[in-house]
Design a protein around this motif. Structure first.
Motif, PDB file in Angstrom:
ATOM      1  N   GLY A  30      16.139  69.795 -36.041  1.00 45.52           N
ATOM      2  CA  GLY A  30      15.876  70.836 -37.025  1.00 45.52           C
ATOM      3  C   GLY A  30      16.697  72.086 -36.800  1.00 45.52           C
ATOM      4  N   LEU A  31      16.299  73.141 -37.478  1.00 41.31           N
ATOM      5  CA  LEU A  31      17.019  74.405 -37.469  1.00 41.31           C
ATOM      6  C   LEU A  31      16.919  75.109 -36.117  1.00 41.31           C
ATOM      7  CD1 LEU A  31      18.609  76.449 -39.162  1.00 41.31           C
ATOM      8  CD2 LEU A  31      16.417  77.501 -39.752  1.00 41.31           C
ATOM      9  N   MET A  32      15.730  75.065 -35.496  1.00 37.20           N
ATOM     10  CA  MET A  32      15.537  75.762 -34.229  1.00 37.20           C
ATOM     11  C   MET A  32      16.409  75.149 -33.131  1.00 37.20           C
ATOM     12  SD  MET A  32      13.981  78.362 -33.632  1.00 37.20           S
ATOM     13  CE  MET A  32      13.369  79.350 -32.316  1.00 37.20           C
ATOM     14  N   GLY A  33      16.488  73.840 -33.066  1.00 39.85           N
ATOM     15  CA  GLY A  33      17.324  73.167 -32.066  1.00 39.85           C
ATOM     16  C   GLY A  33      18.804  73.470 -32.275  1.00 39.85           C
ATOM     17  N   LYS A  36      19.489  77.024 -31.189  1.00 33.98           N
ATOM     18  CA  LYS A  36      19.513  77.115 -29.728  1.00 33.98           C
ATOM     19  C   LYS A  36      20.828  76.566 -29.181  1.00 33.98           C
ATOM     20  CE  LYS A  36      15.524  76.169 -27.758  1.00 33.98           C
ATOM     21  NZ  LYS A  36      14.434  75.398 -27.107  1.00 33.98           N
ATOM     22  N   LEU A  37      21.298  75.466 -29.739  1.00 34.44           N
ATOM     23  CA  LEU A  37      22.570  74.876 -29.307  1.00 34.44           C
ATOM     24  C   LEU A  37      23.736  75.818 -29.612  1.00 34.44           C
ATOM     25  CD1 LEU A  37      23.859  72.295 -28.131  1.00 34.44           C
ATOM     26  CD2 LEU A  37      24.159  71.518 -30.484  1.00 34.44           C
ATOM     27  N   LEU A  38      23.720  76.431 -30.790  1.00 36.86           N
ATOM     28  CA  LEU A  38      24.780  77.370 -31.159  1.00 36.86           C
ATOM     29  C   LEU A  38      24.799  78.582 -30.228  1.00 36.86           C
ATOM     30  CD1 LEU A  38      26.977  78.211 -33.237  1.00 36.86           C
ATOM     31  CD2 LEU A  38      25.149  79.417 -34.459  1.00 36.86           C
TER      32      LEU A  38
END
Length: 120
Positions: A30-33, A36-38
């Protein structure tokens, strides 16, 4: 396919499969993961840029200081040569008894041979 069974019993092969399974589970969901990766990649990139800039700065400072270090080393060598010349030319030779001389290998003394009488 007996070779496949041998590979599956190999500890390194099993560890690689476990790592692959763990990596598949930790994929950003999803968006949160993704966010976090970015942010992780941006922080890593910023640290890399800071490291490269600091490395280049210290490299340039080192290059700029080379003439000063060279001058200091030249002065030190001149002082050492002057000290050596003073040691060699000083009152050191006049204190020794005659007949004793210095060589590169060490000190030696020239002894006078007794003269033989010519009776023959």
């Amino acid at each position: 396919m007996p070779q496949m069974n041998r590979e599956q019993r190999n500890a390194a092969w099993q560890a690689a499969h476990q790592w692959r399974a763990r990596a598949a589970q930790t994929q950003p969901n999803g968006l949160m993961g993704s966010l976090k990766l970015l942010l992780t990649w941006l922080a890593f990139g910023a640290l890399m840029i800071v490291g490269v800039v600091l490395g280049l700065f210290f490299l340039l400072v080192g290059w700029a200081m080379m003439p000063f270090v060279r001058h200091k080393m030249k002065k030190r060598m001149e002082q050492m040569r002057a000290d050596q010349a003073q040691d060699i030319g000083g009152g050191y030779a006049s204190e020794r008894p005659t007949g004793q001389q210095d060589a590169l290998e060490g000190s030696y003394e020239v002894k006078e041979e007794p003269r033989r009488s010519s009776r023959y």
